[in-house]
Every structure is written in structure tokens, then in C-alpha cells.
Design a protein around this motif. Structure first.
Motif, PDB file in Angstrom:
ATOM      1  N   THR A 182       5.640 -14.307   8.380  1.00  0.00           N
ATOM      2  CA  THR A 182       4.323 -14.102   7.813  1.00  0.00           C
ATOM      3  C   THR A 182       4.463 -13.251   6.573  1.00  0.00           C
ATOM      4  O   THR A 182       4.420 -12.008   6.634  1.00  0.00           O
ATOM      5  N   THR A 183       4.655 -13.900   5.442  1.00  0.00           N
ATOM      6  CA  THR A 183       4.864 -13.189   4.183  1.00  0.00           C
ATOM      7  C   THR A 183       3.817 -13.520   3.137  1.00  0.00           C
ATOM      8  O   THR A 183       3.974 -13.174   1.972  1.00  0.00           O
ATOM      9  N   SER A 184       2.746 -14.195   3.540  1.00  0.00           N
ATOM     10  CA  SER A 184       1.692 -14.533   2.604  1.00  0.00           C
ATOM     11  C   SER A 184       0.338 -14.485   3.335  1.00  0.00           C
ATOM     12  O   SER A 184       0.276 -14.520   4.564  1.00  0.00           O
ATOM     13  N   ALA A 187       0.048 -17.639   5.392  1.00  0.00           N
ATOM     14  CA  ALA A 187       0.782 -17.583   6.667  1.00  0.00           C
ATOM     15  C   ALA A 187       0.065 -16.715   7.696  1.00  0.00           C
ATOM     16  O   ALA A 187       0.054 -17.036   8.880  1.00  0.00           O
ATOM     17  N   ALA A 188      -0.572 -15.647   7.235  1.00  0.00           N
ATOM     18  CA  ALA A 188      -1.295 -14.768   8.155  1.00  0.00           C
ATOM     19  C   ALA A 188      -2.480 -15.472   8.796  1.00  0.00           C
ATOM     20  O   ALA A 188      -2.919 -15.115   9.888  1.00  0.00           O
ATOM     21  N   GLY A 189      -3.004 -16.527   8.130  1.00  0.00           N
ATOM     22  CA  GLY A 189      -4.155 -17.249   8.650  1.00  0.00           C
ATOM     23  C   GLY A 189      -3.811 -18.401   9.555  1.00  0.00           C
ATOM     24  O   GLY A 189      -4.708 -19.015  10.145  1.00  0.00           O
ATOM     25  N   ARG A 190      -2.539 -18.718   9.701  1.00  0.00           N
ATOM     26  CA  ARG A 190      -2.156 -19.838  10.580  1.00  0.00           C
ATOM     27  C   ARG A 190      -2.395 -19.467  12.032  1.00  0.00           C
ATOM     28  O   ARG A 190      -2.158 -18.339  12.450  1.00  0.00           O
TER      29      ARG A 190
END
Length: 191
Positions: A182-184, A187-190
Motif C-alpha cells: 500500500t504505497t498510494s 492502493a489504500a482504497g482497495r
């Protein structure tokens, strides 16, 4: 390649089932932190044990020694575990395997002790330096302290141009198929 870690210093089969079942996850995490710490120790060659990034920093060896000595004090003084005399904590042979074996030996004895404690024992406030805290708080504080030392050593890995260990998931150096860091924001919203 799937997610793989070094062989466990304390295998799951040696983690005792606690009397107070709500602390089971804590005992598993403590054993896991020992395993992760040792896996990072194993990345340093004996010639690197005196490395320190700054004159005021601890060396790799000093961090390993501090880990063993400070756990002895922490668990013995604040949680009442039966610990060896301070002079008997560090292994006589200064090898990686002797440090790892000693860490596991001491940790496994603590796991056995802690597994026998009931809910009232865990929740009782006791002296912690100059304040009072519940024993469960002190226990978690110790786990965080171990994580701090592992973080120090992963910085040393980077400074020595060693691959940074994957102790919680992929790193810039160690990854595998289906690793999903989770580097964006995306990605945090997946889910």
C-alpha cells in the motif's frame, strides 16, 4: 514466489495455550516478534557486528545484547518472570546462533510463565518505572520496544547496502508474486 520467512526460532507448536484465552494473540505476537528479530539478526555477518552509522549510535552487536538484557529486566522487574542473573543472560559464545538460541530459550520460558496467568493478573496495575500500568499494557510496550530495535537494524541493512528484510510484507528489496504493498492513495482504497 509466495511470501516466505526464515525458519522460525520459536515455532507455533511451542507457543503454549494461555489460561486467559484473550491473551493468546499476544503470546503469538511475542513469539512472532522474536522470530522476526532473529531473522533480521541473521542478515548481519560477524564482520558487520561493530557497524554503527554514527558514533552515538549503537552497533549491531550492542543492539542484540541490549535486546537480551533489556527483555530480562523488563519481564523480570515489571512482569515478575523468573529470569537468570544479569551476568548469565548473554551467551558465552558470541555467535549469531548462540544469540538466537539464547533469545529463544529466554522467550520460551517467559511464554510458559505468561500462559499460566489469569485475567486478573493481566489487568492488575503494577509499578512501571515511576508510574503504574496494567501488566497487559507493559507486555505490549515490550513488544513495541522489540519492534523499535528491529527497525534500527533494518536501517543498518540499508546503510550497509543489504536487502531490507521482509518481516511484515514486501520491501523494496524482497517481494513476491501477488505482493500488494500500500504505497498510494489508490492502493489504500482497495478492498
Amino acid at each position: 514466489m509466495s511470501m516466505q520467512y526464515e525458519p522460525s526460532t520459536i515455532p507455533e507448536s511451542r507457543i503454549p495455550w494461555p489460561r486467559y484465552e484473550d491473551i493468546r494473540h499476544g503470546l503469538e505476537i511475542y513469539a512472532g516478534e522474536v522470530n522476526k528479530e532473529v531473522s533480521v539478526w541473521r542478515t548481519f555477518q560477524p564482520a558487520e557486528w561493530d557497524f554503527r552509522p554514527h558514533p552515538k549510535s549503537s552497533s549491531v552487536r550492542q543492539i542484540m545484547e541490549h535486546q537480551l538484557l533489556s527483555e530480562r529486566r523488563f519481564f523480570g522487574e515489571f512482569l515478575g518472570t523468573k529470569e537468570p542473573p544479569p551476568a548469565a543472560v548473554l551467551p558465552e559464545e558470541k555467535s549469531l546462533e548462540s544469540f538466537a538460541a539464547r533469545f529463544a530459550e529466554l522467550a520460551e520460558a517467559r511464554l510458559q510463565y505468561l500462559a499460566r496467568k489469569d485475567r486478573d493478573w493481566w489487568l492488575k496495575p503494577v509499578k512501571f518505572f515511576d508510574v503504574e500500568r496494567q501488566r497487559v499494557w507493559i507486555f505490549w510496550r515490550r513488544i513495541l520496544h522489540t519492534s523499535h530495535h528491529r527497525t534500527q537494524l533494518t536501517v543498518y541493512q540499508r546503510l550497509l547496502e543489504k536487502p531490507v528484510s521482509a518481516v511484515y510484507g514486501p520491501t523494496a528489496d524482497v517481494t513476491w508474486e501477488r505482493a500488494d504493498p500500500t504505497t498510494s492513495v489508490e492502493a489504500a482504497g482497495r478492498a
